[in-house]
Write a protein that holds these residues in place. Sequence first.
Motif, PDB file in Angstrom:
ATOM      1  N   SER A 246       0.830  -1.206   0.000  1.00 27.49           N
ATOM      2  CA  SER A 246       0.000   0.000   0.000  1.00 27.49           C
ATOM      3  C   SER A 246       0.866   1.258   0.000  1.00 27.49           C
ATOM      4  O   SER A 246       2.068   1.207   0.294  1.00 27.49           O
ATOM      5  CB  SER A 246      -0.882   0.011   1.244  1.00 27.49           C
ATOM      6  OG  SER A 246      -0.078   0.189   2.403  1.00 27.49           O
TER       7      SER A 246
ATOM      8  N   ASP B  13       0.914   3.425   2.236  1.00 27.77           N
ATOM      9  CA  ASP B  13       1.467   3.541   3.584  1.00 27.77           C
ATOM     10  C   ASP B  13       2.765   2.733   3.723  1.00 27.77           C
ATOM     11  O   ASP B  13       3.739   3.190   4.337  1.00 27.77           O
ATOM     12  CB  ASP B  13       0.454   3.056   4.629  1.00 27.77           C
ATOM     13  CG  ASP B  13      -0.699   4.037   4.798  1.00 27.77           C
ATOM     14  OD1 ASP B  13      -0.467   5.252   4.653  1.00 27.77           O
ATOM     15  OD2 ASP B  13      -1.826   3.584   5.065  1.00 27.77           O
ATOM     16  N   GLU B  14       2.784   1.526   3.144  1.00 25.34           N
ATOM     17  CA  GLU B  14       3.978   0.694   3.219  1.00 25.34           C
ATOM     18  C   GLU B  14       5.129   1.307   2.425  1.00 25.34           C
ATOM     19  O   GLU B  14       6.280   1.293   2.855  1.00 25.34           O
ATOM     20  CB  GLU B  14       3.667  -0.715   2.713  1.00 25.34           C
ATOM     21  CG  GLU B  14       2.721  -1.495   3.614  1.00 25.34           C
ATOM     22  CD  GLU B  14       2.309  -2.819   3.020  1.00 25.34           C
ATOM     23  OE1 GLU B  14       2.982  -3.824   3.324  1.00 25.34           O
ATOM     24  OE2 GLU B  14       1.331  -2.866   2.234  1.00 25.34           O
TER      25      GLU B  14
ATOM     26  N   GLY C 179       5.435   4.443   1.867  1.00 25.15           N
ATOM     27  CA  GLY C 179       5.836   5.616   2.627  1.00 25.15           C
ATOM     28  C   GLY C 179       6.857   5.278   3.704  1.00 25.15           C
ATOM     29  O   GLY C 179       7.815   6.027   3.923  1.00 25.15           O
ATOM     30  N   LYS C 180       6.659   4.149   4.370  1.00 26.94           N
ATOM     31  CA  LYS C 180       7.615   3.722   5.389  1.00 26.94           C
ATOM     32  C   LYS C 180       8.970   3.408   4.762  1.00 26.94           C
ATOM     33  O   LYS C 180      10.022   3.726   5.322  1.00 26.94           O
ATOM     34  CB  LYS C 180       7.077   2.497   6.127  1.00 26.94           C
ATOM     35  CG  LYS C 180       5.878   2.790   7.018  1.00 26.94           C
ATOM     36  CD  LYS C 180       5.357   1.518   7.670  1.00 26.94           C
ATOM     37  CE  LYS C 180       4.111   1.805   8.511  1.00 26.94           C
ATOM     38  NZ  LYS C 180       3.549   0.551   9.097  1.00 26.94           N
TER      39      LYS C 180
ATOM     40  N   ASP D  79       5.228  10.722   3.158  1.00 29.53           N
ATOM     41  CA  ASP D  79       3.847  10.588   3.609  1.00 29.53           C
ATOM     42  C   ASP D  79       3.055   9.779   2.588  1.00 29.53           C
ATOM     43  O   ASP D  79       3.532   9.475   1.489  1.00 29.53           O
ATOM     44  CB  ASP D  79       3.202  11.951   3.864  1.00 29.53           C
ATOM     45  CG  ASP D  79       3.105  12.829   2.629  1.00 29.53           C
ATOM     46  OD1 ASP D  79       2.777  12.321   1.529  1.00 29.53           O
ATOM     47  OD2 ASP D  79       3.333  14.055   2.744  1.00 29.53           O
ATOM     48  N   ARG D  80       1.846   9.418   2.961  1.00 24.51           N
ATOM     49  CA  ARG D  80       1.046   8.508   2.141  1.00 24.51           C
ATOM     50  C   ARG D  80       0.804   9.062   0.736  1.00 24.51           C
ATOM     51  O   ARG D  80       0.900   8.341  -0.251  1.00 24.51           O
ATOM     52  CB  ARG D  80      -0.285   8.236   2.847  1.00 24.51           C
ATOM     53  CG  ARG D  80      -1.127   7.157   2.204  1.00 24.51           C
ATOM     54  CD  ARG D  80      -2.377   6.870   3.040  1.00 24.51           C
ATOM     55  NE  ARG D  80      -3.025   5.649   2.612  1.00 24.51           N
ATOM     56  CZ  ARG D  80      -3.873   5.575   1.582  1.00 24.51           C
ATOM     57  NH1 ARG D  80      -4.166   6.666   0.897  1.00 24.51           N
ATOM     58  NH2 ARG D  80      -4.428   4.424   1.242  1.00 24.51           N
ATOM     59  N   THR D  81       0.483  10.355   0.669  1.00 26.90           N
ATOM     60  CA  THR D  81       0.187  10.959  -0.628  1.00 26.90           C
ATOM     61  C   THR D  81       1.408  10.944  -1.541  1.00 26.90           C
ATOM     62  O   THR D  81       1.329  10.553  -2.713  1.00 26.90           O
ATOM     63  CB  THR D  81      -0.316  12.405  -0.456  1.00 26.90           C
ATOM     64  OG1 THR D  81      -1.525  12.380   0.298  1.00 26.90           O
ATOM     65  CG2 THR D  81      -0.578  13.056  -1.806  1.00 26.90           C
TER      66      THR D  81
ATOM     67  N   ARG E  59       2.241   7.446  -2.767  1.00 30.05           N
ATOM     68  CA  ARG E  59       1.357   7.028  -3.862  1.00 30.05           C
ATOM     69  C   ARG E  59       1.798   7.681  -5.168  1.00 30.05           C
ATOM     70  O   ARG E  59       1.844   7.032  -6.231  1.00 30.05           O
ATOM     71  CB  ARG E  59      -0.083   7.420  -3.530  1.00 30.05           C
ATOM     72  CG  ARG E  59      -1.126   6.877  -4.490  1.00 30.05           C
ATOM     73  CD  ARG E  59      -2.511   7.350  -4.105  1.00 30.05           C
ATOM     74  NE  ARG E  59      -3.530   6.614  -4.832  1.00 30.05           N
ATOM     75  CZ  ARG E  59      -4.038   5.454  -4.444  1.00 30.05           C
ATOM     76  NH1 ARG E  59      -3.636   4.910  -3.314  1.00 30.05           N
ATOM     77  NH2 ARG E  59      -4.956   4.836  -5.171  1.00 30.05           N
TER      78      ARG E  59
END
Length: 291
Positions: free
Chosen positions: A88, A90-91, A93-94, A99-101, A104
Amino acid sequence: MGITVHGLKLPESLRGRIEDVRSGRAEPVPARPAATVAVLRDHEKYGLQAFMLRRVRSMAFAPGAYVFPGGSVDPRDGEADLAWSGPSPDEWGKAFSADRTLARELVCAAVRETFEETLVLLAGHTAETVVDDTRGADWEADRQALLDRSQSFAGFLDRRGLVLRSDLLRPWTHWITPKIEPKRYDTRFFVAAIPAGQRAGDVSTEADRVAWVRPAEAAERGRDGEWPMLPPTVATLAELAEFDSVADVLAASRRIIAHEPTAEIIDGEAYLVLPESAARHYKRDERADRG
């Protein structure tokens, strides 16, 4: 650029820019988020190979340099309404400290730019499949629509009923253009295997030559100046040269750290000082000759 113990010697013409930035008289240009992908394959005779493009000499950034496919993020790369399979945002991003945006956007930019510049498409009609051939007039029309931004990447996938396969990518490294440069990028590097049935094509108007090449060979040509190449590309190729196959690369455990070379005046001369992680790849060692 000559190589010294300090790093890479820069043209004297850059000395004033270095002094202005270091003194605060000039503000660094903001670095734009970007993504690049080392597309890999296993060759029956030559072993692990990477796909590279030589940028045309009219380009404002890195003219004539050998690079991996990639480019800056399009604001629409962050559109949420696209089918997504694999790790995802989120993954991601880590992995990339984003950040998530942004994560992506980076993954979408990686897949989009790779298709735009090579016809390699990391997407399929289901979460378990991948497109096996992207040649033909209809695919070229879609590629052109992405290039002129008359079609968003999400719109392209939706119209064709495709799922983005983020699981076909792996995070590799992170480089930021030095503050003295007039064009700067905050670039995350990915690696991916070319899907079975697909062919990387010479389709980008930003490139005048493409080649499948062993990473060790390409890194050596970059170090020797035979192939103009930015330090992050040389460093990435040298890292890839330590692996024997695509599977080995994809299975590698990576801790992603941001690398940002600095420009300094040393003993009265201008130098690009590289992080040790990159500088070590400019030293001849047995790994450079593998393959």
